[in-house]
Scaffold this motif. Sequence first.
Motif, PDB file in Angstrom:
ATOM      1  N   SER A 216      50.513  14.978 -21.324  1.00  0.00           N
ATOM      2  CA  SER A 216      49.270  14.342 -20.875  1.00  0.00           C
ATOM      3  C   SER A 216      49.463  13.344 -19.736  1.00  0.00           C
ATOM      4  CB  SER A 216      48.571  13.676 -22.067  1.00  0.00           C
ATOM      5  OG  SER A 216      47.352  13.097 -21.656  1.00  0.00           O
ATOM      6  N   PRO A 217      50.384  12.391 -19.828  1.00  0.00           N
ATOM      7  CA  PRO A 217      50.556  11.450 -18.708  1.00  0.00           C
ATOM      8  C   PRO A 217      50.970  12.146 -17.401  1.00  0.00           C
ATOM      9  CG  PRO A 217      51.572  10.581 -20.698  1.00  0.00           C
ATOM     10  CD  PRO A 217      51.207  11.998 -20.996  1.00  0.00           C
ATOM     11  N   ARG A 218      51.798  13.179 -17.511  1.00  0.00           N
ATOM     12  CA  ARG A 218      52.262  13.882 -16.319  1.00  0.00           C
ATOM     13  C   ARG A 218      51.097  14.619 -15.633  1.00  0.00           C
ATOM     14  NH1 ARG A 218      56.525  16.418 -18.439  1.00  0.00           N
ATOM     15  NH2 ARG A 218      57.869  14.674 -17.838  1.00  0.00           N
ATOM     16  N   LEU A 219      50.291  15.320 -16.426  1.00  0.00           N
ATOM     17  CA  LEU A 219      49.143  16.027 -15.864  1.00  0.00           C
ATOM     18  C   LEU A 219      48.121  15.052 -15.285  1.00  0.00           C
ATOM     19  CD1 LEU A 219      48.582  18.807 -18.543  1.00  0.00           C
ATOM     20  CD2 LEU A 219      49.341  19.138 -16.184  1.00  0.00           C
ATOM     21  N   SER A 220      47.912  13.951 -15.970  1.00  0.00           N
ATOM     22  CA  SER A 220      46.954  12.946 -15.483  1.00  0.00           C
ATOM     23  C   SER A 220      47.406  12.368 -14.150  1.00  0.00           C
ATOM     24  CB  SER A 220      46.798  11.822 -16.520  1.00  0.00           C
ATOM     25  OG  SER A 220      46.306  12.329 -17.751  1.00  0.00           O
ATOM     26  N   ALA A 221      48.709  12.131 -14.012  1.00  0.00           N
ATOM     27  CA  ALA A 221      49.241  11.608 -12.752  1.00  0.00           C
ATOM     28  C   ALA A 221      49.143  12.644 -11.638  1.00  0.00           C
ATOM     29  CB  ALA A 221      50.695  11.175 -12.945  1.00  0.00           C
ATOM     30  N   LEU A 222      49.337  13.922 -11.977  1.00  0.00           N
ATOM     31  CA  LEU A 222      49.274  14.979 -10.974  1.00  0.00           C
ATOM     32  C   LEU A 222      47.876  15.098 -10.379  1.00  0.00           C
ATOM     33  CD1 LEU A 222      50.377  17.460  -9.463  1.00  0.00           C
ATOM     34  CD2 LEU A 222      49.909  18.818 -11.515  1.00  0.00           C
ATOM     35  N   PHE A 223      46.854  15.065 -11.228  1.00  0.00           N
ATOM     36  CA  PHE A 223      45.485  15.314 -10.768  1.00  0.00           C
ATOM     37  C   PHE A 223      44.646  14.037 -10.655  1.00  0.00           C
ATOM     38  CE2 PHE A 223      46.767  19.458 -12.505  1.00  0.00           C
ATOM     39  CZ  PHE A 223      46.462  20.264 -11.417  1.00  0.00           C
ATOM     40  N   ASP A 224      45.241  12.879 -10.933  1.00  0.00           N
ATOM     41  CA  ASP A 224      44.530  11.600 -10.821  1.00  0.00           C
ATOM     42  C   ASP A 224      43.261  11.573 -11.660  1.00  0.00           C
ATOM     43  OD1 ASP A 224      46.367  10.380  -9.053  1.00  0.00           O
ATOM     44  OD2 ASP A 224      45.491  11.454  -7.361  1.00  0.00           O
ATOM     45  N   ILE A 225      43.350  12.127 -12.850  1.00  0.00           N
ATOM     46  CA  ILE A 225      42.242  12.092 -13.800  1.00  0.00           C
ATOM     47  C   ILE A 225      42.835  12.183 -15.199  1.00  0.00           C
ATOM     48  CG2 ILE A 225      41.868  14.607 -13.823  1.00  0.00           C
ATOM     49  CD1 ILE A 225      38.847  13.993 -13.979  1.00  0.00           C
ATOM     50  N   ASP A 226      42.169  11.579 -16.166  1.00  0.00           N
ATOM     51  CA  ASP A 226      42.698  11.551 -17.533  1.00  0.00           C
ATOM     52  C   ASP A 226      42.610  12.946 -18.149  1.00  0.00           C
ATOM     53  OD1 ASP A 226      43.702  10.742 -19.934  1.00  0.00           O
ATOM     54  OD2 ASP A 226      41.897   9.677 -20.584  1.00  0.00           O
ATOM     55  N   ILE A 227      43.747  13.538 -18.447  1.00  0.00           N
ATOM     56  CA  ILE A 227      43.812  14.872 -19.042  1.00  0.00           C
ATOM     57  C   ILE A 227      44.468  14.763 -20.409  1.00  0.00           C
ATOM     58  CG2 ILE A 227      44.837  17.177 -18.848  1.00  0.00           C
ATOM     59  CD1 ILE A 227      44.550  16.962 -15.848  1.00  0.00           C
ATOM     60  N   ARG A 228      43.826  15.356 -21.395  1.00  0.00           N
ATOM     61  CA  ARG A 228      44.351  15.361 -22.755  1.00  0.00           C
ATOM     62  C   ARG A 228      44.751  16.780 -23.150  1.00  0.00           C
ATOM     63  NH1 ARG A 228      42.161  10.640 -25.133  1.00  0.00           N
ATOM     64  NH2 ARG A 228      42.116   9.098 -23.435  1.00  0.00           N
ATOM     65  N   LEU A 229      45.610  16.891 -24.149  1.00  0.00           N
ATOM     66  CA  LEU A 229      46.060  18.181 -24.643  1.00  0.00           C
ATOM     67  C   LEU A 229      45.551  18.393 -26.059  1.00  0.00           C
ATOM     68  CD1 LEU A 229      49.746  18.145 -23.366  1.00  0.00           C
ATOM     69  CD2 LEU A 229      47.795  19.331 -22.362  1.00  0.00           C
ATOM     70  N   LEU A 230      44.939  19.550 -26.279  1.00  0.00           N
ATOM     71  CA  LEU A 230      44.437  19.906 -27.595  1.00  0.00           C
ATOM     72  C   LEU A 230      45.404  20.906 -28.235  1.00  0.00           C
ATOM     73  CD1 LEU A 230      40.632  20.449 -26.821  1.00  0.00           C
ATOM     74  CD2 LEU A 230      41.814  18.337 -27.533  1.00  0.00           C
ATOM     75  N   SER A 231      45.837  20.602 -29.447  1.00  0.00           N
ATOM     76  CA  SER A 231      46.778  21.474 -30.142  1.00  0.00           C
ATOM     77  C   SER A 231      46.098  22.762 -30.584  1.00  0.00           C
ATOM     78  CB  SER A 231      47.361  20.761 -31.362  1.00  0.00           C
ATOM     79  OG  SER A 231      48.069  19.606 -30.960  1.00  0.00           O
ATOM     80  N   ARG A 232      46.906  23.854 -30.585  1.00  0.00           N
ATOM     81  CA  ARG A 232      46.432  25.138 -31.068  1.00  0.00           C
ATOM     82  C   ARG A 232      47.324  25.580 -32.209  1.00  0.00           C
ATOM     83  NH1 ARG A 232      46.886  28.842 -26.162  1.00  0.00           N
ATOM     84  NH2 ARG A 232      45.805  30.328 -27.497  1.00  0.00           N
ATOM     85  N   GLU A 233      47.261  26.848 -32.531  1.00  0.00           N
ATOM     86  CA  GLU A 233      48.084  27.349 -33.621  1.00  0.00           C
ATOM     87  C   GLU A 233      49.562  27.198 -33.263  1.00  0.00           C
ATOM     88  OE1 GLU A 233      46.860  30.871 -31.027  1.00  0.00           O
ATOM     89  OE2 GLU A 233      45.930  29.079 -31.901  1.00  0.00           O
ATOM     90  N   PRO A 234      50.442  27.129 -34.242  1.00  0.00           N
ATOM     91  CA  PRO A 234      51.872  26.965 -33.973  1.00  0.00           C
ATOM     92  C   PRO A 234      52.397  28.054 -33.043  1.00  0.00           C
ATOM     93  CG  PRO A 234      51.418  26.656 -36.306  1.00  0.00           C
ATOM     94  CD  PRO A 234      50.142  27.144 -35.687  1.00  0.00           C
ATOM     95  N   GLY A 235      53.203  27.633 -32.080  1.00  0.00           N
ATOM     96  CA  GLY A 235      53.789  28.576 -31.144  1.00  0.00           C
ATOM     97  C   GLY A 235      52.973  28.812 -29.892  1.00  0.00           C
ATOM     98  N   ALA A 236      51.725  28.360 -29.873  1.00  0.00           N
ATOM     99  CA  ALA A 236      50.853  28.557 -28.706  1.00  0.00           C
ATOM    100  C   ALA A 236      50.839  27.285 -27.864  1.00  0.00           C
ATOM    101  CB  ALA A 236      49.440  28.905 -29.142  1.00  0.00           C
ATOM    102  N   HIS A 237      50.657  27.463 -26.543  1.00  0.00           N
ATOM    103  CA  HIS A 237      50.568  26.310 -25.668  1.00  0.00           C
ATOM    104  C   HIS A 237      49.337  25.474 -26.035  1.00  0.00           C
ATOM    105  CE1 HIS A 237      53.752  27.419 -22.970  1.00  0.00           C
ATOM    106  NE2 HIS A 237      53.208  28.580 -22.667  1.00  0.00           N
ATOM    107  N   PRO A 238      49.435  24.135 -25.968  1.00  0.00           N
ATOM    108  CA  PRO A 238      48.237  23.327 -26.112  1.00  0.00           C
ATOM    109  C   PRO A 238      47.299  23.570 -24.921  1.00  0.00           C
ATOM    110  CG  PRO A 238      50.088  21.972 -25.413  1.00  0.00           C
ATOM    111  CD  PRO A 238      50.643  23.324 -25.734  1.00  0.00           C
ATOM    112  N   VAL A 239      46.044  23.215 -25.094  1.00  0.00           N
ATOM    113  CA  VAL A 239      45.038  23.419 -24.047  1.00  0.00           C
ATOM    114  C   VAL A 239      44.780  22.086 -23.360  1.00  0.00           C
ATOM    115  CG1 VAL A 239      42.662  24.083 -23.564  1.00  0.00           C
ATOM    116  CG2 VAL A 239      43.978  25.343 -25.262  1.00  0.00           C
ATOM    117  N   ALA A 240      44.846  22.082 -22.021  1.00  0.00           N
ATOM    118  CA  ALA A 240      44.587  20.868 -21.245  1.00  0.00           C
ATOM    119  C   ALA A 240      43.087  20.749 -20.972  1.00  0.00           C
ATOM    120  CB  ALA A 240      45.354  20.914 -19.943  1.00  0.00           C
ATOM    121  N   VAL A 241      42.511  19.582 -21.257  1.00  0.00           N
ATOM    122  CA  VAL A 241      41.095  19.326 -21.009  1.00  0.00           C
ATOM    123  C   VAL A 241      40.961  17.943 -20.380  1.00  0.00           C
ATOM    124  CG1 VAL A 241      40.310  20.788 -22.909  1.00  0.00           C
ATOM    125  CG2 VAL A 241      40.691  18.333 -23.311  1.00  0.00           C
ATOM    126  N   VAL A 242      39.907  17.786 -19.579  1.00  0.00           N
ATOM    127  CA  VAL A 242      39.613  16.477 -19.008  1.00  0.00           C
ATOM    128  C   VAL A 242      39.026  15.597 -20.096  1.00  0.00           C
ATOM    129  CG1 VAL A 242      38.266  15.215 -17.291  1.00  0.00           C
ATOM    130  CG2 VAL A 242      39.266  17.432 -16.726  1.00  0.00           C
TER     131      VAL A 242
END
Length: 255
Positions: free
Chosen positions: A228-254
């Motif tokens: 989350s901090p890395r993505l937020s710094a990249l795009f200059d907006i607060d980005i959070r990660l939502l967990s999914r089922e085990p083994g799947a990538h989390p989903v990035a959302v503003v």
Amino acid sequence: MLSLRDIRVCRDGRNILALPALTLDPSQFTVILGHNGSGKSTLMHLLARQLLPDQGHISLDGRPLAAYASRAFARRVAFLPQRLPEAAGLTVAELVRLGRYPWRGLLGRWQADDAAIVQQAMAATDIGHHAGHLADQLSGGERQRAWIAMLLAQQAPLLLLDEPTSALDLAHQYELMALLRTLNREQGRGIVAILHDINLAARYADRIVALKRGELFFDGTPQALLHSPRLSALFDIDIRLLSREPGAHPVAVVA
């Protein structure tokens, strides 16, 4: 390998791209991310020989990019620009046939396998039912798929695509990315694509190169970028990660 060293591209006295070193493995599926104006398209145009750097060197398999003759380069690298050229008067089938030019030239004899390659390319991109239609009269998404079919017919081992999903609806975005992944995994074609969708990139890429203000911000796996901090710094907006089922990538959302 595609290697860039001491690259600098300037406009109006300022750097729009500055890369001390970057090497792209043509066996991988690489996605380039970054905000608008970060230098993504400039980097892509350098790799595709559409632009010369003001400073630095670019090589393909140890040979300077400029040393390749045009047709020899087109046999190695296929490029899809963000803004598609006009194809006035060409049907989809005729457009896709142009992908065979690096191999046959203007006057070369058409071989049976050329026709098969063109048909396979249109089938892979789900554009064959428009084969007899004028390419410039198709919808934006259909035109995009027709041009990608031309790249497939070119049979270059490395595909460079500048925002290939931009004109596609959601279903065709995922179909295209799945196709590119298949080409990479089963045919060994390298893919370098510019995307804006973090989640699409994380799902399909082996490697992500992220630019910010013309400089390299991140280079690594999707798993390493999904912080989350890395993505937020990249795009200059607060980005959070939502967990999914085990083994799947989390989903990035503003946030």
